[in-house]
Scaffold this active site. Structure first.
Site, PDB file in Angstrom:
ATOM      1  N   ARG A  64      24.449  -6.880  -7.860  1.00  0.00           N
ATOM      2  CA  ARG A  64      22.957  -6.819  -7.548  1.00  0.00           C
ATOM      3  C   ARG A  64      22.506  -6.298  -6.172  1.00  0.00           C
ATOM      4  O   ARG A  64      21.489  -5.625  -5.896  1.00  0.00           O
ATOM      5  CB  ARG A  64      22.245  -8.142  -8.093  1.00  0.00           C
ATOM      6  CG  ARG A  64      20.742  -7.972  -8.411  1.00  0.00           C
ATOM      7  CD  ARG A  64      20.090  -9.094  -8.545  1.00  0.00           C
ATOM      8  NE  ARG A  64      20.071  -9.984  -7.397  1.00  0.00           N
ATOM      9  CZ  ARG A  64      20.630 -11.114  -7.505  1.00  0.00           C
ATOM     10  NH1 ARG A  64      20.742 -11.948  -8.507  1.00  0.00           N
ATOM     11  NH2 ARG A  64      20.427 -12.001  -6.428  1.00  0.00           N
ATOM     12  N   TYR A 117      -0.600   6.723  -7.842  1.00  0.00           N
ATOM     13  CA  TYR A 117      -0.194   6.704  -9.145  1.00  0.00           C
ATOM     14  C   TYR A 117      -0.686   5.453 -10.055  1.00  0.00           C
ATOM     15  O   TYR A 117      -0.350   4.268  -9.503  1.00  0.00           O
ATOM     16  CB  TYR A 117       1.617   6.590  -8.970  1.00  0.00           C
ATOM     17  CG  TYR A 117       2.390   6.559 -10.289  1.00  0.00           C
ATOM     18  CD1 TYR A 117       2.653   7.614 -11.058  1.00  0.00           C
ATOM     19  CD2 TYR A 117       3.227   5.395 -10.364  1.00  0.00           C
ATOM     20  CE1 TYR A 117       3.224   7.154 -12.004  1.00  0.00           C
ATOM     21  CE2 TYR A 117       3.859   5.231 -11.622  1.00  0.00           C
ATOM     22  CZ  TYR A 117       3.876   6.479 -12.330  1.00  0.00           C
ATOM     23  OH  TYR A 117       4.829   6.247 -13.553  1.00  0.00           O
ATOM     24  N   ASP A 190       3.908   7.322  -0.655  1.00  0.00           N
ATOM     25  CA  ASP A 190       4.705   7.819  -1.705  1.00  0.00           C
ATOM     26  C   ASP A 190       5.074   9.270  -1.571  1.00  0.00           C
ATOM     27  O   ASP A 190       4.125  10.283  -1.507  1.00  0.00           O
ATOM     28  CB  ASP A 190       4.012   7.771  -3.176  1.00  0.00           C
ATOM     29  CG  ASP A 190       4.705   7.963  -4.348  1.00  0.00           C
ATOM     30  OD1 ASP A 190       5.449   9.002  -4.300  1.00  0.00           O
ATOM     31  OD2 ASP A 190       4.581   7.199  -5.233  1.00  0.00           O
ATOM     32  N   LYS A 215      12.156  11.808 -10.493  1.00  0.00           N
ATOM     33  CA  LYS A 215      11.635  13.074 -10.562  1.00  0.00           C
ATOM     34  C   LYS A 215      12.634  14.140 -10.159  1.00  0.00           C
ATOM     35  O   LYS A 215      13.601  14.437 -10.875  1.00  0.00           O
ATOM     36  CB  LYS A 215      10.174  13.122  -9.853  1.00  0.00           C
ATOM     37  CG  LYS A 215       9.535  11.992 -10.441  1.00  0.00           C
ATOM     38  CD  LYS A 215       8.805  12.121 -11.900  1.00  0.00           C
ATOM     39  CE  LYS A 215       8.273  10.773 -12.495  1.00  0.00           C
ATOM     40  NZ  LYS A 215       7.323  10.093 -11.496  1.00  0.00           N
TER      41      LYS A 215
HETATM   42  C1  LIG Z   1       6.750   8.777 -11.666  1.00  0.00           C
HETATM   43  C2  LIG Z   1       6.107   8.203 -10.497  1.00  0.00           C
HETATM   44  C3  LIG Z   1       6.313   7.010  -9.953  1.00  0.00           C
HETATM   45  C4  LIG Z   1       6.967   6.046 -10.673  1.00  0.00           C
HETATM   46  O1  LIG Z   1       8.176   6.452 -10.889  1.00  0.00           O
HETATM   47  P1  LIG Z   1       9.204   5.712 -12.051  1.00  0.00           P
HETATM   48  O2  LIG Z   1      10.485   6.064 -11.751  1.00  0.00           O
HETATM   49  O3  LIG Z   1       8.817   6.243 -13.421  1.00  0.00           O
HETATM   50  O4  LIG Z   1       8.862   4.184 -12.022  1.00  0.00           O
HETATM   51  C5  LIG Z   1       6.003   6.885  -8.455  1.00  0.00           C
HETATM   52  N1  LIG Z   1       4.990   7.626  -7.833  1.00  0.00           N
HETATM   53  C6  LIG Z   1       4.808   8.956  -8.214  1.00  0.00           C
HETATM   54  C7  LIG Z   1       3.956   9.797  -7.572  1.00  0.00           C
HETATM   55  C8  LIG Z   1       5.266   9.248  -9.579  1.00  0.00           C
HETATM   56  O5  LIG Z   1       5.086  10.676 -10.057  1.00  0.00           O
END
Ligand SMILES: *Cc1c(COP(=O)(O)O)cnc(C)c1O
Length: 404
Positions: A64, A117, A190, A215
């Protein structure tokens, strides 16, 4: 834009990403670090166990807390982001949650950008509020002078997402960072949209950079993965919170993240070029009232993007001012190459309606029609343009038939 430039060692980013995460000490090593699937690592003696327990995040200790595969991805991301260390988590959302939980305790206050988000806003309302943490959502267009009055004696953290989700406002990060340093607040951002190729928050003075590696870093729509990169001062609290939350990432996912990073630069240039072609063409279409793409002059915060970023990615949105629900349905249904689905950053083109009018508070969203988010994939740009053109023809036809 050639994009990315050189890192502090003088290497171009393309070069850096190729060998990132490889353990250079191991003889007979494979190009790709092995995928180590493990809960349990074995120790030869109790002394060995005890000394490993003193630095559990630096070597294999318990699954973990990380495996050699996890650590390889974390090393690579720390290097790509120009940060101190990185922490892989099971999703982008859990990476964000680890940062919020790491710094916010009962009675604290946080400033969170209103274009955040959406699931982060839900976390604030459902979980942070229950913990007695207060949040103010601030307008992404605010400069330091307008943001400073929102700071309370209990404020601990300023959270940015730039460009914002769905609406792509680019924030004045240097001004916010300067304010936060003066008021001794932690800053987190982010950075999913830009990827480390086009923006590195820590190099711009932000304490913590977060990615939904799901992404562009994984880049193939086949894994969910998050990663937080910190400076030296913030690593401890974030690492501890991610462990307290049990927010660890799987080795298979970290392998996919590392694999994606090696080809990130070449993929991003194609996403960038195609998205710019589409966005500029869309801006000329009579059915399109606004295009939200940071590299377009008309997009909010464009000057900040131009000053601070090394390039733009493949995700942007369009507003179809005055378009009826019927026409919007006809438009989206006619598209063959843009599929409807959540997420983005993979090789395929996607669309998804965005609904800032349902969530935005600072200020309320003023829209004149449906807002559609587009992800420009790696298909041929001319094919994508023809697809969108067919969509507009289908939308216009709904008028001819007298549909509402
Ligand atoms: C998709 C996304 C997230 C969350 O990511 P997950 O892997 O789906 O939890 C966070 N911030 C942004 C800008 C995103 O597009």
């Amino acid at each position: 834009m050639s994009g990315g430039g050189r890192d502090t060692t003088g290497l171009a980013r393309d070069t850096l990403y190729v060998a990132a995460g490889r353990d250079t000490d191991l003889p007979g090593r494979s190009v790709n670090p092995p995928i180590v699937r493990a809960s349990t690592f074995l120790f030869n003696s109790l002394q060995e166990l005890e000394s490993a327990a003193k630095a559990p995040f630096d070597g294999a200790f318990y699954g973990r807390l990380g495996t050699p595969t996890t650590f390889a991805f974390e090393r690579a991301m720390a290097q790509a982001e120009g940060g101190y260390r990185s922490i892989a988590t099971g999703s982008g959302l859990s990476a964000i949650v680890a940062v919020l939980v790491g710094f916010l305790k009962t009675g604290d206050h946080a400033l969170i950008v209103d274009s955040v988000y959406e699931p982060v806003r839900r976390f604030c309302h459902r979980v942070l509020a229950g913990m007695g943490v207060e949040v103010t959502f601030y307008d992404p267009g605010l400069g330091a002078a307008e943001l400073e009055p929102l700071i309370r004696t209990t404020t601990r953290l300023i959270y940015m997402e730039s460009p914002g989700s769905g609406t792509f406002e680019v924030q004045d990060v240097p001004a916010i960072v300067a304010l936060a340093k003066r008021r001794q607040l932690v800053t987190a951002m982010d950075n999913t949209w830009a990827t480390p190729l086009y923006y590195r928050p820590i190099e711009h003075g932000v304490d913590i950079s977060i990615h939904a590696a799901t992404k562009y870093i994984v880049g193939h729509s086949d894994a969910v993965l998050g990663v937080v990169t910190t400076n030296e001062a913030t690593w401890g609290p974030v690492r501890q919170a991610s462990q307290d939350l049990g927010a660890s990432a799987g080795s298979e996912e970290c392998n996919l993240g590392l694999r994606g990073l090696h080809t990130l630069a070449v993929r991003m240039r194609q996403h960038e070029a195609t998205a710019l072609t589409l966005a500029r063409w869309l801006a000329e279409q009579p059915a399109v009232s606004r295009v939200f793409h940071p590299a377009l002059e008309s997009s909010p915060g464009h000057a900040h993007w131009k000053r601070d970023f090394d390039g733009s990615s493949g995700l942007f949105s369009i507003e179809l001012g005055g378009m009826s629900a019927t026409a919007f349905d006809a438009f989206t249904s006619a598209l063959k190459l843009f599929s409807i689905g959540f997420s983005w950053g993979g090789f395929e083109s996607l669309i998804l309606p965005a609904h800032p009018e349902k969530t935005r508070t600072a200020p309320a969203w003023q829209g004149t029609g449906p807002l559609l988010r587009l992800h420009a994939g790696l298909e041929d740009p001319a094919d994508l343009l023809a697809d969108l053109q067919a969509g507009f023809v289908a939308a216009a036809r709904t008028k001819d038939t007298g549909s509402p």
